[in-house]
Design an enzyme around this catalytic site. Structure first.
Site, PDB file in Angstrom:
ATOM      1  N   TRP A  99       0.887  -1.167  -0.222  1.00  0.00           N
ATOM      2  CA  TRP A  99      -0.140  -0.123   0.410  1.00  0.00           C
ATOM      3  C   TRP A  99       1.141   1.230  -0.032  1.00  0.00           C
ATOM      4  CZ3 TRP A  99      -3.767  -1.079  -1.902  1.00  0.00           C
ATOM      5  CH2 TRP A  99      -5.195  -2.369  -1.730  1.00  0.00           C
ATOM      6  N   ASP A 166      -1.659   7.152   6.287  1.00  0.00           N
ATOM      7  CA  ASP A 166      -2.522   4.987   6.324  1.00  0.00           C
ATOM      8  C   ASP A 166      -3.514   4.727   7.626  1.00  0.00           C
ATOM      9  OD1 ASP A 166      -4.015   3.246   5.299  1.00  0.00           O
ATOM     10  OD2 ASP A 166      -3.002   2.906   3.043  1.00  0.00           O
ATOM     11  N   LYS A 190     -11.942  -2.454   6.574  1.00  0.00           N
ATOM     12  CA  LYS A 190     -11.209  -2.830   7.791  1.00  0.00           C
ATOM     13  C   LYS A 190     -11.415  -3.128   8.862  1.00  0.00           C
ATOM     14  CE  LYS A 190      -8.384  -3.237   4.066  1.00  0.00           C
ATOM     15  NZ  LYS A 190      -7.812  -2.564   3.949  1.00  0.00           N
TER      16      LYS A 190
HETATM   17  C1  LIG Z   1      -6.888  -1.814   2.062  1.00  0.00           C
HETATM   18  C2  LIG Z   1      -5.984  -0.985   2.202  1.00  0.00           C
HETATM   19  C3  LIG Z   1      -6.116  -0.106   1.654  1.00  0.00           C
HETATM   20  C4  LIG Z   1      -6.727   0.597   0.196  1.00  0.00           C
HETATM   21  O1  LIG Z   1      -8.033   0.420   0.609  1.00  0.00           O
HETATM   22  P1  LIG Z   1      -9.247   0.496  -1.064  1.00  0.00           P
HETATM   23  O2  LIG Z   1     -10.205   1.340   0.090  1.00  0.00           O
HETATM   24  O3  LIG Z   1      -9.763  -0.969  -1.301  1.00  0.00           O
HETATM   25  O4  LIG Z   1      -8.446   1.660  -1.739  1.00  0.00           O
HETATM   26  C5  LIG Z   1      -4.975   1.178   1.870  1.00  0.00           C
HETATM   27  N1  LIG Z   1      -4.094   0.744   2.116  1.00  0.00           N
HETATM   28  C6  LIG Z   1      -4.204   0.190   3.122  1.00  0.00           C
HETATM   29  C7  LIG Z   1      -3.107  -0.288   4.240  1.00  0.00           C
HETATM   30  C8  LIG Z   1      -5.042  -1.211   3.970  1.00  0.00           C
HETATM   31  O5  LIG Z   1      -5.290  -2.335   4.354  1.00  0.00           O
END
Ligand SMILES: *Cc1c(COP(=O)(O)O)cnc(C)c1O
Length: 356
Positions: A99, A166, A190
């Site tokens: 990511w 993030d 998540k």
């Molecule tokens: C799942 C995830 C993403 C991607 O998320 P989307 O909503 O599918 O774009 C980005 N960063 C992390 C750390 C993730 O776990």
């Protein structure tokens, strides 16, 4: 048979989130209409957004001067929205996984990207330390929990430039000192809600400092001004997020969550280390994720991987297959996963060991 949900995302949610949302799908706020059928500008739904925003601020202790936004596009849209809004010339990034790499790629669209450190040399199995954040960067971007590789930055780092994080897969898993961050974002799927809503916590005064033109929908200021209602927001996922936030508060908030999360992760990592058939993929204990626990078969038992996968499935373990870039297994222990599910997985690992 009881199912134990270890999916990495979308993933387990509190039962009350599922129950209350399904009720609202049939009758929302006593309106006699489905949540899917009502205007996002109805006073009943505006109350949902208001309460969700207030609970975000309360549970995370968000100080004055920050806005909470509920947007579309996923965390992946934030990979470009962040540099679009914040990067003039140069930004610094820490590369701790897939990511983070994707965020770096988008950053490069807008300017110079300084990757201060990367753990790619060891398939992202550690968190780099001792790096220097350049003082002339417009911001420093980190991924606090690496969902795929199972590493996590467990504390709020100090940064001489605005810190962007993030937190898709560890938001609400521990107390966070929000004042250290300029912007925090994540996909809700998540630890908070079904897929479809992205949360952003942004310090208002970092905006408006770039020279480029920003399309209206991609400008954070549009959504601050519109209070997440500039366009139609993802109504159902926001409603579900509110149910999870209420549950979090009832459970005692993020400090309480952190205690339970540590207990759950300790139990599973302890078993992985003890059990002769398995080993963890992250060597340094302090780098191991509390949310996504990755493990593989020990060298002498490599041929039993598929057999364990089948055995665990037959016992009700769901979603423990590792990501293709790591292999082996990954058990995600998000907030809503009960301690009993970890106990059940440990029992399955012990039973498998006994039979070999
Ligand atoms: C799942 C995830 C993403 C991607 O998320 P989307 O909503 O599918 O774009 C980005 N960063 C992390 C750390 C993730 O776990």
């Amino acid at each position: 048979m009881k199912k134990h949900n270890f999916f990495a995302g979308p993933s387990i949610l509190p039962q009350s989130t599922v129950d209350n949302t399904s009720k609202a799908i049939h009758d929302f706020a006593g309106m006699g209409l489905s949540l899917m059928e009502v205007s996002h500008r109805s006073k009943q739904f505006i109350a949902v957004v208001d309460e969700a925003t207030a609970l975000f601020k309360e549970l995370l202790g968000i100080p004055e001067g920050y806005s909470v936004l509920f947007l579309g596009g996923g965390a992946s849209l934030q990979f470009c929205m962040v540099p679009f809004n914040l990067m003039n010339k140069k930004a610094a990034y820490l590369n701790t996984g897939e990511w983070a790499s994707k965020a770096i790629k988008e950053g490069k669209v807008f300017g110079e990207v300084d990757v201060v450190a990367s753990s790619e040399d060891k398939n992202f199995n550690y968190i780099p330390k001792g790096y220097v954040i350049p003082a002339d960067a417009d911001y420093f971007h980190i991924t606090t929990n690496n969902t795929i590789f199972g590493t996590e930055i467990h504390h709020d780092i100090e940064s001489p430039v605005p810190l962007v994080a993030d937190m898709s897969s560890d938001i609400f898993s521990r107390p966070v000192d929000i004042s250290r961050y300029a912007l925090i974002y994540g996909g809700a799927q998540k630890n908070l809600a079904p897929a479809g809503v992205t949360f952003v916590i942004v310090k208002n005064d970092i905006l408006g400092k770039v020279d480029r033109k920003i399309p209206t929908m991609l400008d954070y200021r549009t959504h601050i001004k519109g209070e997440s209602m500039f366009n139609t927001p993802p109504v159902v996922p926001i409603y579900a997020a509110l149910q999870t936030l209420r549950w979090l508060k009832e459970m005692g908030g993020v400090a309480e969550m952190q205690k339970i999360n540590i207990k759950k992760a300790n139990l599973l990592y302890g078993e992985i280390e003890r059990n002769k058939m398995f080993k963890p993929t992250i060597p340094a204990r302090e780098d191991r994720s509390l949310m996504n626990v990755c493990f593989v078969m020990n060298d002498d038992y490599a041929q039993f991987e598929e057999e364990f996968d089948k055995f665990a499935s037959s016992k009700g373990m769901v979603g423990i297959k590792g990501h293709r870039s790591v292999g082996g297994f990954r058990a995600s222990l998000y907030n809503a996963l009960p301690y009993e599910s970890v106990e059940a997985l440990v029992a399955v690992m012990q039973e498998f060991e006994m039979s070999h």
